[in-house]
Design an enzyme around this catalytic site. Structure first.
Site, PDB file in Angstrom:
ATOM      1  N   GLU A 163       0.947  -1.100  -0.039  1.00  0.00           N
ATOM      2  CA  GLU A 163       0.147  -0.021  -0.135  1.00  0.00           C
ATOM      3  C   GLU A 163       0.869   1.161  -0.041  1.00  0.00           C
ATOM      4  O   GLU A 163       1.548   1.433   0.968  1.00  0.00           O
ATOM      5  CB  GLU A 163      -0.920  -0.021   1.318  1.00  0.00           C
ATOM      6  N   THR A 174      -3.953   6.329   2.543  1.00  0.00           N
ATOM      7  CA  THR A 174      -4.131   7.611   2.998  1.00  0.00           C
ATOM      8  C   THR A 174      -5.042   8.276   1.805  1.00  0.00           C
ATOM      9  O   THR A 174      -4.533   9.416   1.579  1.00  0.00           O
ATOM     10  CB  THR A 174      -3.121   8.307   3.433  1.00  0.00           C
ATOM     11  N   LYS A 198     -10.761  -1.150   7.753  1.00  0.00           N
ATOM     12  CA  LYS A 198      -9.299  -1.064   8.337  1.00  0.00           C
ATOM     13  C   LYS A 198      -9.432  -0.583   9.686  1.00  0.00           C
ATOM     14  O   LYS A 198      -9.955   0.517   9.778  1.00  0.00           O
ATOM     15  CB  LYS A 198      -8.596   0.058   7.386  1.00  0.00           C
TER      16      LYS A 198
END
Length: 219
Positions: A59, A86, A146
């Protein structure tokens, strides 16, 4: 609030096929390396080290300068499953998808990011922490979330969340170490996102830590 936001477009509630495909990827590669670096060049060097160690689910966070270029580079690497992290704006969704990202992750939930991801049919994993967050994400059709920042409350908290939310697959991220990684799996995590514990240091150090983490995972 999330539950109050409506959208009249015809969206697949959670990009079901794409999300199930990503969930299958996590089953095979449950250690997701969360890549942060001060420059794109440093990010690429560390990503190469991660891949050489055997980690193929990466990621790339948008805190990395020119994150799209890093994603584009990694997409060309054979066997690398790369996503963007993000992600907080719809513009970043478009940049990530243009670069070839195969999944999107946020620290929290964004309605705009969700809609842009659904339009593009790319899996979106929103960040949650509280039962209220989880219920709001469930209302938007999400089943893969998440848990962030995971280290604040620990594996016992995840175990507690799974009782009222057995339908949710959690990927705890934030402050997870190689030493406590398997505690999260024992608590019911389908995968873990690991950042600083893997990616701080030189490329050689990153490679060593990634090999250690994979060995710990196999145990």
């Amino acid at each position: 609030m999330m539950c109050d936001q409506k959208d009249n477009r015809n969206h697949n509630p959670e990009n079901h096929e794409e999300t199930e495909s990503f969930r299958s990827t996590l089953a095979d590669h449950p250690l997701v390396a969360v890549l942060r670096a001060e420059t794109a060049e440093d990010a690429i060097e560390k990503a190469d080290a991660l891949i050489e160690a055997g980690i193929t689910c990466i990621e790339v966070t948008f805190t990395v300068p020119n994150a799209g270029d890093v994603i584009q580079y990694l997409v060309k690497r054979k066997g690398c499953h790369v996503g963007a992290g993000t992600v907080v704006t719809a513009q970043q969704v478009q940049e990530a998808i243009t670069a070839g990202a195969r999944f999107l992750v946020s620290p929290g939930y964004s309605f705009d990011v969700d809609m842009a991801a659904k339009d593009a049919n790319v899996p979106y994993i929103p960040g949650v922490l509280t039962p209220t967050d989880i219920m709001a994400a469930l209302a938007q059709g999400h089943r893969l979330m998440k848990l962030f920042p995971a280290n604040v409350l620990g594996p016992g908290y995840l175990r507690g969340l799974r009782e009222p939310f057995p339908q949710v697959s959690f990927m705890p991220t934030g402050g997870i170490s190689i030493a406590d990684m398997n505690d999260w799996f024992a608590a019911g995590a389908v995968a873990v996102g690991m950042g600083g514990a893997l990616t701080k240091g030189t490329a050689d150090q990153v490679k060593c830590k990634a090999q250690e983490a994979l060995a710990q995972l196999q145990r």
